[in-house]
Design a protein around this motif. Structure first.
Motif, mmCIF file in Angstrom:
data_model
loop_
_atom_site.group_PDB
_atom_site.id
_atom_site.type_symbol
_atom_site.label_atom_id
_atom_site.label_comp_id
_atom_site.label_asym_id
_atom_site.label_seq_id
_atom_site.Cartn_x
_atom_site.Cartn_y
_atom_site.Cartn_z
ATOM 1 N N ASN A 164 27.561 33.625 -4.259
ATOM 2 C CA ASN A 164 28.589 34.482 -4.320
ATOM 3 C C ASN A 164 29.835 33.637 -4.053
ATOM 4 O O ASN A 164 31.055 34.141 -4.350
ATOM 5 C CB ASN A 164 28.226 35.783 -3.345
ATOM 6 N N ALA A 165 29.787 32.798 -3.223
ATOM 7 C CA ALA A 165 30.899 31.904 -2.915
ATOM 8 C C ALA A 165 31.585 31.269 -4.123
ATOM 9 O O ALA A 165 32.714 30.608 -3.746
ATOM 10 C CB ALA A 165 30.696 31.094 -1.819
ATOM 11 N N GLY A 166 30.926 31.101 -4.933
ATOM 12 C CA GLY A 166 31.372 30.103 -6.348
ATOM 13 C C GLY A 166 31.379 28.751 -5.777
ATOM 14 O O GLY A 166 32.452 28.086 -6.083
ATOM 15 N N ALA A 177 32.988 40.656 -5.304
ATOM 16 C CA ALA A 177 32.950 40.861 -3.872
ATOM 17 C C ALA A 177 33.345 41.991 -2.928
ATOM 18 O O ALA A 177 32.941 41.972 -1.846
ATOM 19 C CB ALA A 177 33.384 39.429 -3.419
ATOM 20 N N GLY A 198 34.217 37.016 -7.062
ATOM 21 C CA GLY A 198 35.235 37.352 -7.361
ATOM 22 C C GLY A 198 35.622 38.823 -7.189
ATOM 23 O O GLY A 198 35.501 39.116 -5.909
ATOM 24 N N PHE A 199 36.278 39.580 -7.966
ATOM 25 C CA PHE A 199 36.572 40.899 -7.573
ATOM 26 C C PHE A 199 35.205 41.859 -7.117
ATOM 27 O O PHE A 199 35.466 42.733 -6.491
ATOM 28 C CB PHE A 199 37.057 41.679 -8.866
ATOM 29 N N ASP A 213 40.039 26.391 -3.654
ATOM 30 C CA ASP A 213 39.997 27.653 -4.649
ATOM 31 C C ASP A 213 41.642 28.256 -4.910
ATOM 32 O O ASP A 213 41.915 28.543 -6.066
ATOM 33 C CB ASP A 213 39.311 28.877 -4.037
ATOM 34 N N ALA A 214 42.449 27.845 -4.014
ATOM 35 C CA ALA A 214 43.815 28.216 -4.249
ATOM 36 C C ALA A 214 44.479 27.127 -5.501
ATOM 37 O O ALA A 214 45.066 27.838 -6.337
ATOM 38 C CB ALA A 214 44.552 27.876 -2.946
ATOM 39 N N ARG A 228 36.378 31.973 -13.127
ATOM 40 C CA ARG A 228 36.669 32.636 -14.370
ATOM 41 C C ARG A 228 38.007 33.198 -14.349
ATOM 42 O O ARG A 228 38.724 33.114 -13.487
ATOM 43 C CB ARG A 228 35.848 34.192 -14.328
ATOM 44 N N PHE A 229 38.515 33.324 -15.793
ATOM 45 C CA PHE A 229 40.006 33.631 -15.807
ATOM 46 C C PHE A 229 40.117 34.399 -17.173
ATOM 47 O O PHE A 229 39.346 34.267 -18.142
ATOM 48 C CB PHE A 229 40.644 32.611 -15.925
ATOM 49 N N ALA A 267 43.047 28.407 -8.591
ATOM 50 C CA ALA A 267 43.755 29.628 -9.065
ATOM 51 C C ALA A 267 45.053 29.287 -9.628
ATOM 52 O O ALA A 267 45.321 29.637 -10.738
ATOM 53 C CB ALA A 267 43.841 30.598 -7.859
ATOM 54 N N VAL A 296 42.383 35.303 -12.220
ATOM 55 C CA VAL A 296 41.491 34.071 -11.783
ATOM 56 C C VAL A 296 40.382 34.724 -10.860
ATOM 57 O O VAL A 296 40.819 35.539 -9.816
ATOM 58 C CB VAL A 296 42.208 32.943 -11.377
ATOM 59 N N GLU A 297 39.263 34.445 -10.903
ATOM 60 C CA GLU A 297 38.175 34.879 -9.739
ATOM 61 C C GLU A 297 37.618 33.605 -9.501
ATOM 62 O O GLU A 297 36.757 32.810 -10.461
ATOM 63 C CB GLU A 297 37.422 35.914 -9.903
ATOM 64 N N ILE A 298 36.979 33.567 -8.161
ATOM 65 C CA ILE A 298 35.916 32.459 -8.067
ATOM 66 C C ILE A 298 34.648 33.121 -7.484
ATOM 67 O O ILE A 298 34.709 34.034 -6.826
ATOM 68 C CB ILE A 298 36.509 31.784 -6.530
ATOM 69 N N ILE A 344 32.616 27.584 -2.885
ATOM 70 C CA ILE A 344 33.641 27.468 -2.045
ATOM 71 C C ILE A 344 33.711 28.261 -0.801
ATOM 72 O O ILE A 344 33.608 29.500 -1.023
ATOM 73 C CB ILE A 344 35.094 27.493 -3.027
#
Lengths: 361, 361, 361, 361
Positions: free
Chosen positions: D280-282, D255, D252-253, D231-232, D297-298, D235, D247-249, D284
């Motif tokens: 919810n983890a997308g 969470a 995201g926000f 995820d890093a 998402r970005f 990002a 950016v969110e996985i 990862i």
């Protein structure tokens, strides 16, 4: 981690096969504002260009460099500089026989084992042709050194041995290097080498060589302890040139035979600056430059593409013989001189930026 | 890009000064599930440990390795393995004289120029003591090679020259290596070396050495073209060991004197597998392993810390003399044998993972 | 390429498991001559230390940092700085149940799938305990920034949302941040958060949070185009903190809703210097700092170790349930504040050195 | 460490300015033997190509990709693949006004501060035109994923918000994405967006957007703990696309607002395999893929080159105004969809090779 990239801050990535459409490199990390034109690169490429004497491959490549990016209104912008050379005199058909047979002493076999397939046209990526891009990168590195080092850094290379024939260091004259087709600093040796190499060519054989490259004017303090040593990076740089089998710095292998007293270069103050009374260190102590001349030597093995028939195997696992026709350098070491210079320039430019990053100007 | 990290996928970072509280390394990228205990590391550290004969430094360091992370229930977890060795016999006061004076031939001067200050206690980071951590990393690399290469890889090193005295290769016996204090494969040479080195010590002098390291069983296909060449990485690995001034692969510098026919190792099929009739290549062609023994040699210069007085300068820019007391190896090349083996193991483990990453199992 | 190393020129490598003997990091690339003592690191570790209020894990760790290398007579030497923290209050037995069961929302499962085994004691390497070493590295980064940036760089973080409860930005007071157990800049919100989080704890549940970190005083010009963008590196830095699921710079997601006119921060000359009339960019344009405040926000998900029973599977591939006892932060986001600050410091220090390397002082 | 290279084992380096002679990239580390033709790249470039609707820049670039190396007889050789696109419709004169003035919200100013000079023609290297090469690299990455992952990995992107207007996720239809000029998965939204964007264009304004990219079929176990987190890296990949600010996985926000019970995706065995009851983890956890869909998402900010006059300063340090003419995307977010997909493909291909290197097949 990339197998086609060299350097850390001043770094370049090369691509292209010997008989593909083009060769190129992308030079990244160049400081901005340095004047750079295609001619600055071409002059060094011309030194390395094949077909300039009967002692190098007869392939006719103009090796015309084109800058595709990173330069604006005659100056580097700090963004990547791409240099492209189109292959003009590719003749893939010349290489029919090596399609299925492995040349002993060549990367043919190892590429095939590693990748399971290979671009057999003239050695593909393993061709010495790739070294043209090292010279292009080296040309940019020289501009960086000129711009950042007061007084500049003078990098020069010479062929000091061809086959078993060495130069006489007492006759060393840098001026001679540009006057003979061998980059030989000893005019008398150069003459005798002509006959030797003619004979090698006539026999369809090949021979090796030893190259010495020096850098004068590099500041003290370049390099890094332990794993980013300047000499370790130079060793990798030179050993990574095609056909190189040995590298030494300063006294090199001879250092093993010296006593501690003989080897340790004594120091004196001279005009307010530290001066060394000898240079067995080759300008590097503990991986860091001393300010003396940096001196590197490397050995190039004889070209493996020879007319003399050799026993080998083919891709089908059958014993066979090979005799390589086509256009080859009888002594690939000759054209390794400008390549060694270029690698020296790249290593120094990289370490200059690395030093500046950590320790400041 | 780090100056204290070695390797790409199998990589290690070392830290610690000769007379600081501890030395350590962090080994990253190890495959999971490999059995590993402190004893697996200790056995190699013990080979390199100082004070085991009168021919190495009399500093008494148990060099007891402690694993701090990355191993769980006797197996690697795939996370970083930290190894720590506490310094026990540090005697910073022994080094009073080198506080302000630069030992000729030593990194004293270049560290000071580069950084503007330095940890002068026993050479600080430039001390050969750092190489203990290379041996620790090499021990883990050997475990990786054992786990991943069917049949295993046997890595062995030997001292083949001390000062001007070479072994007779006709008498080479790997069994002899563990029987004498020099890692010498020639029993007769080993005997005569004792007298030679006693004499060197008595004079307060020092001498250099040449080490040969071979790896048998490494699979063909390791390495990479152009800039991640196996031989270039080996060259950097060996040249990066303290006091090393030269590196060669296979025929090395002698390759320059061979003809193309002599140099190119011919190939035959044997029992369904490719076999080479000679090994001038030292097991590497085009930067990629051939499956033959990988053969590397490197030269170590004489220890620069000697009793014999040498002219030098001090940090105040004054001419002076220095004569180094304290505990030093008269021939630092001896203990470089296990270090060279360790670096070979690390380079091979790294390239094994790199090859697997790109080309699969 | 290492999975346990962060940064390019200013870089650190961490090691250690939650319930292993110790945690540590090796910080490489620090400029020489910077004053550094253990207290400089301890002060930041103390901010992050667990067990300081009832709102964080009750594990009692003094988190006492010991510098093992790279500092001599109170100054950095330019060689790697190793920092070690011994684990004191490890209780591996607390974690019996998670040995075989995977906590939903935790790395238990993915580590096990990836490596085939895992150190299950308290999450092993995936534990938030690793972030102590980021704080240690960040402490050194702050010293680097202080030494190299005239006027200094002020890096501050705050919790701006806990669960669904946001601060009122109109009440923002940096002074408040150190006065409550939440690093909350809004005194009134902080009070109401106490009740909210007590209730979360009472239910055996957990909650998420949003952190904002700003850096004031960073010079314009840091960063790099295309792939070494300052914002991309910050995004990786923050997303790489445990449990972070989202990162934004400046206006962030809200930028999508703005018109081009609203979003583009207008510029004026003020006192001879460029000044911006707004900061939707969060101090970064085209990957390069503008000289304005750098503003980053990131979201931390709720702790996955909760008392409330959750459906899961075990290592034997059986359906089961899990309810996690042991000592956990009900809101791991709180202690992420000093971690986010530390990562900001590390990214800026790294880019400062990178900029200096390419573009000079 | 290079600012123009992305990735570790599967890595690419791009070069070229918006109005220079050409753009290119060098893709290194590709496994050998994968079928690859120019058409495999062209199909993705065509999706991103400008001038395909009235909603993107009217610059007419065929974006014809030419492979210069690394492919032989239709298969990758394992050596670097260079891709070149010549600029055809460059009109440097269009950019006269931005030569001396900085566009607010654009990289004009920061490049100039960083480098002291810049290629002002169309933004030079900071132009969105560079993203064509990301799409080329992504095309090769997709081929790698197809070759190595059984069942393949399906990567798809969609525009889910333009300005303030979001899609209705209940109407999500991947089939719709290719039917409208916005890559919008909601047919009804797509229709209303036409009017909205026409209005934005008419006003000489611009708007932002949010993109969602998912990858289905990626195996569990990709990624790495601590600093090489999947995820890093995602990002950094997405934040590094021009104009991206967030950016969110997975959740995201959002969470931050969930309770521990709500957020933790429960697990059950299903047909002998682990199955998750939510995402919810997308996809990862702990930086490592779970085997679920990977969801990123970005947010893209509005184009900064707008007709509406904005206050700014010039290179001479004077207050002025700017109104940007020339050919610009009113919503640069639209063409970011294929770019986001490409970056996802590159990150996954890289981590696939990294995982294989450390953990085997």
């Amino acid at each position: 981690m990339s197998s086609n990239t060299f350097g850390t801050l001043f770094r370049f990535t090369t691509f292209g096969e010997s008989h593909g459409p083009a060769l190129g490199c992308v030079i990244d990390g160049t400081p901005p504002g340095i004047t750079l034109a295609e001619a600055d690169i071409q002059v060094w490429l011309d030194r390395r260009r094949p077909g300039q004497s009967r002692f190098t491959t007869q392939r006719r490549e103009p090796d015309q460099a084109r800058i595709l990016s990173g330069v604006f209104e005659g100056r580097t912008t700090g963004t990547p500089i791409a240099v492209l050379i189109e292959n003009v005199d590719a003749r893939p058909k010349d290489y029919g026989e090596i399609k299925d047979k492995f040349r002993p002493g060549h990367a043919d076999y190892t590429y095939w084992v590693k990748y399971g397939l290979r671009d057999h046209r003239g050695g593909g990526r393993a061709s010495a042709r790739e070294t043209a891009m090292r010279v292009a990168a080296g040309a940019v590195a020289r501009k960086v050194l000129s711009a950042l080092v007061p007084g500049g850094v003078v990098i020069r290379g010479a062929l000091i041995q061809i086959g078993p024939h060495k130069v006489d260091r007492a006759r060393w004259d840098w001026g001679a290097v540009e006057e003979n087709p061998f980059f030989c600093p000893d005019r008398i040796a150069a003459q005798s080498w002509e006959g030797y190499l003619d004979e090698v060519r006539r026999r369809g054989s090949s021979c090796g060589a030893v190259i010495e490259v020096t850098a004068a004017g590099a500041p003290a303090g370049l390099g890094a302890p332990v794993y980013g040593k300047l000499d370790a990076d130079l060793a990798a740089a030179m050993m990574g040139i095609n056909a190189v089998k040995a590298v030494e710095i300063g006294a090199g292998f001879r250092a093993a035979e010296l006593s501690g007293e003989e080897n340790a270069d004594e120091m004196r103050m001279e005009g307010g600056k530290v001066s060394f009374l000898s240079n067995n260190a080759g300008g590097i102590l503990g991986g860091i430059s001393t300010g003396q001349d940096i001196v590197v030597r490397f050995a190039v093995k004889p070209t493996s593409s020879i007319l003399a028939p050799r026993r080998t195997v083919d891709v089908h696992g059958r014993d066979t013989e090979i005799s390589t026709r086509g256009r080859h350098d009888p002594c690939v070491g000759i054209r390794a001189v400008p390549v060694g210079e270029a690698m020296m320039a790249c290593v120094l430019a990289d370490h200059l930026l690395r030093h500046r990053g950590q320790c400041g100007p």
